[in-house]
Design a protein around this motif. Sequence first.
Motif, PDB file in Angstrom:
ATOM      1  N   SER A 111       0.836  -1.205   0.000  1.00  0.00           N
ATOM      2  CA  SER A 111       0.000   0.000   0.000  1.00  0.00           C
ATOM      3  C   SER A 111       0.866   1.249   0.000  1.00  0.00           C
ATOM      4  CB  SER A 111      -0.891   0.013   1.246  1.00  0.00           C
ATOM      5  OG  SER A 111      -1.608   1.229   1.316  1.00  0.00           O
ATOM      6  N   ARG A 116      -0.519   4.143   0.698  1.00  0.00           N
ATOM      7  CA  ARG A 116      -1.290   5.071   1.528  1.00  0.00           C
ATOM      8  C   ARG A 116      -0.523   5.427   2.804  1.00  0.00           C
ATOM      9  NH1 ARG A 116      -5.917   4.823   4.851  1.00  0.00           N
ATOM     10  NH2 ARG A 116      -5.491   2.679   5.488  1.00  0.00           N
ATOM     11  N   SER A 127      -1.576   3.540   5.911  1.00  0.00           N
ATOM     12  CA  SER A 127      -1.865   2.149   5.543  1.00  0.00           C
ATOM     13  C   SER A 127      -1.820   1.193   6.734  1.00  0.00           C
ATOM     14  CB  SER A 127      -0.830   1.709   4.505  1.00  0.00           C
ATOM     15  OG  SER A 127      -0.708   0.309   4.485  1.00  0.00           O
ATOM     16  N   PHE A 128      -2.845   0.339   6.828  1.00  0.00           N
ATOM     17  CA  PHE A 128      -2.843  -0.695   7.863  1.00  0.00           C
ATOM     18  C   PHE A 128      -1.757  -1.733   7.592  1.00  0.00           C
ATOM     19  CE2 PHE A 128      -7.410   0.716   7.892  1.00  0.00           C
ATOM     20  CZ  PHE A 128      -7.335   1.383   9.108  1.00  0.00           C
ATOM     21  N   ASN A 129      -1.477  -1.978   6.311  1.00  0.00           N
ATOM     22  CA  ASN A 129      -0.429  -2.953   5.992  1.00  0.00           C
ATOM     23  C   ASN A 129       0.955  -2.442   6.379  1.00  0.00           C
ATOM     24  OD1 ASN A 129      -1.530  -5.474   4.484  1.00  0.00           O
ATOM     25  ND2 ASN A 129      -2.791  -3.741   3.844  1.00  0.00           N
ATOM     26  N   GLU A 138      -5.797  -6.036  -0.177  1.00  0.00           N
ATOM     27  CA  GLU A 138      -6.495  -6.720  -1.272  1.00  0.00           C
ATOM     28  C   GLU A 138      -7.264  -5.673  -2.059  1.00  0.00           C
ATOM     29  OE1 GLU A 138      -8.101 -10.717  -0.673  1.00  0.00           O
ATOM     30  OE2 GLU A 138     -10.053  -9.800  -1.045  1.00  0.00           O
ATOM     31  N   ASN A 189      -9.811  -5.443  -5.153  1.00  0.00           N
ATOM     32  CA  ASN A 189     -10.682  -6.203  -6.053  1.00  0.00           C
ATOM     33  C   ASN A 189     -10.292  -7.682  -6.122  1.00  0.00           C
ATOM     34  OD1 ASN A 189     -12.368  -3.954  -6.882  1.00  0.00           O
ATOM     35  ND2 ASN A 189     -10.482  -3.158  -7.804  1.00  0.00           N
ATOM     36  N   GLY A 190     -10.090  -8.234  -4.954  1.00  0.00           N
ATOM     37  CA  GLY A 190      -9.876  -9.678  -4.849  1.00  0.00           C
ATOM     38  C   GLY A 190      -8.468 -10.155  -5.117  1.00  0.00           C
ATOM     39  N   SER A 205      -6.944  -6.178   5.594  1.00  0.00           N
ATOM     40  CA  SER A 205      -7.986  -5.447   4.876  1.00  0.00           C
ATOM     41  C   SER A 205      -9.059  -5.030   5.871  1.00  0.00           C
ATOM     42  CB  SER A 205      -8.600  -6.300   3.757  1.00  0.00           C
ATOM     43  OG  SER A 205      -9.595  -7.152   4.282  1.00  0.00           O
ATOM     44  N   THR A 206      -9.867  -4.081   5.465  1.00  0.00           N
ATOM     45  CA  THR A 206     -10.934  -3.630   6.355  1.00  0.00           C
ATOM     46  C   THR A 206     -12.134  -4.572   6.287  1.00  0.00           C
ATOM     47  OG1 THR A 206     -11.564  -2.158   4.541  1.00  0.00           O
ATOM     48  CG2 THR A 206     -10.300  -1.197   6.342  1.00  0.00           C
TER      49      THR A 206
HETATM   50  C1  LIG Z   1      -9.327  -0.170  -5.166  1.00  0.00           C
HETATM   51  C2  LIG Z   1      -9.703  -0.885  -3.897  1.00  0.00           C
HETATM   52  C3  LIG Z   1     -10.186  -2.178  -3.958  1.00  0.00           C
HETATM   53  C4  LIG Z   1     -10.468  -2.869  -2.750  1.00  0.00           C
HETATM   54  N1  LIG Z   1     -10.862  -4.173  -2.826  1.00  0.00           N
HETATM   55  C5  LIG Z   1     -10.967  -4.896  -1.685  1.00  0.00           C
HETATM   56  C6  LIG Z   1     -11.195  -6.301  -1.741  1.00  0.00           C
HETATM   57  O1  LIG Z   1     -11.312  -6.902  -2.786  1.00  0.00           O
HETATM   58  N2  LIG Z   1     -11.260  -6.987  -0.567  1.00  0.00           N
HETATM   59  C7  LIG Z   1     -11.131  -6.355   0.660  1.00  0.00           C
HETATM   60  O2  LIG Z   1     -11.194  -7.034   1.697  1.00  0.00           O
HETATM   61  N3  LIG Z   1     -10.913  -5.018   0.726  1.00  0.00           N
HETATM   62  C8  LIG Z   1     -10.829  -4.278  -0.404  1.00  0.00           C
HETATM   63  N4  LIG Z   1     -10.567  -2.938  -0.339  1.00  0.00           N
HETATM   64  C9  LIG Z   1     -10.496  -2.264   0.978  1.00  0.00           C
HETATM   65  C10 LIG Z   1      -9.099  -2.380   1.548  1.00  0.00           C
HETATM   66  O3  LIG Z   1      -9.012  -3.588   2.260  1.00  0.00           O
HETATM   67  C11 LIG Z   1      -8.815  -1.218   2.511  1.00  0.00           C
HETATM   68  O4  LIG Z   1      -8.854  -0.005   1.786  1.00  0.00           O
HETATM   69  C12 LIG Z   1      -7.466  -1.372   3.205  1.00  0.00           C
HETATM   70  O5  LIG Z   1      -7.391  -0.448   4.257  1.00  0.00           O
HETATM   71  C13 LIG Z   1      -6.301  -1.166   2.241  1.00  0.00           C
HETATM   72  O6  LIG Z   1      -5.085  -1.436   2.863  1.00  0.00           O
HETATM   73  P1  LIG Z   1      -4.127  -0.273   3.471  1.00  0.00           P
HETATM   74  O7  LIG Z   1      -4.814   0.238   4.714  1.00  0.00           O
HETATM   75  O8  LIG Z   1      -2.849  -0.987   3.774  1.00  0.00           O
HETATM   76  O9  LIG Z   1      -3.987   0.803   2.433  1.00  0.00           O
HETATM   77  C14 LIG Z   1     -10.302  -2.221  -1.510  1.00  0.00           C
HETATM   78  C15 LIG Z   1      -9.839  -0.896  -1.476  1.00  0.00           C
HETATM   79  C16 LIG Z   1      -9.539  -0.233  -2.644  1.00  0.00           C
HETATM   80  C17 LIG Z   1      -8.982   1.179  -2.576  1.00  0.00           C
END
Ligand SMILES: Cc1cc2nc3c(=O)[nH]c(=O)nc-3n(C[C@H](O)[C@H](O)[C@H](O)COP(=O)(O)O)c2cc1C
Length: 186
Positions: free
Chosen positions: A9, A11, A14-16, A77, A79-80, A113-114
């Motif tokens: 990530s 961001r 970012s949680f990751n 993650e 979009n999967g 992921s959230t």
């Molecule tokens: C483009 C996009 C697609 C996402 N698709 C998924 C997904 O398929 N599955 C999921 O559990 N979370 C999905 N999320 C939510 C992310 O898990 C969440 O934004 C998470 O905080 C991202 O990780 P980060 O905090 O490290 O940036 C998506 C977020 C974004 C921006």
Amino acid sequence: MRILGVSGSLRESSFNTSLLRAAAEAAPDGVELERWDGIGELPLYDEDLDGDDAPESVRRLREAWSAADAILFATPEYNGSVPGGLKNAIDWASRPKLEAVLRNKPVAVVGASTGQFGALWAQQDLKRILGIAGARVVGTEIPVSRADERFDNDGRLLDGELFEQLRLHLTTLAAEAVAAEARIAA
Ligand SMILES: Cc1cc2nc3c(=O)[nH]c(=O)nc-3n(C[C@H](O)[C@H](O)[C@H](O)COP(=O)(O)O)c2cc1C
């Protein structure tokens, strides 16, 4: 023992990336986890750019990943699956094929992921991608679900059980790195 932590990530909060900070604190004695955050500087993979005069950002990636004893990837993650930026970095690190920095490199994955599945699909895909790129993938997935509830406002991990899981994960990864080193020396 130096393990590189790579967050998928970009961001700021970012949680990751927070998960990697927690992993650095959870690292067992003798293991240092240092973060590498060059993913956003890389151009999209292009075979025409890849040669003796590869872009500077790619050279830095290859130097940093090559110098590490092992790499821990923390993936969101999207979009999967794995975010495109992380896949792109791995594509650069997988070439030139026979001297690729990922070849035989001990690696492990975690993911936050959230949502309720904790980036499980992304981690499964990431392990498959890393294996195809020639890395030595160790350990299972660590799905961190509902990541927005696992960290405080400063990004510090609130979950003691997860902290111990991270420690165990790094212990397994470090052991593989020691074994890999011994195989090279033999
Ligand atoms: C483009 C996009 C697609 C996402 N698709 C998924 C997904 O398929 N599955 C999921 O559990 N979370 C999905 N999320 C939510 C992310 O898990 C969440 O934004 C998470 O905080 C991202 O990780 P980060 O905090 O490290 O940036 C998506 C977020 C974004 C921006």
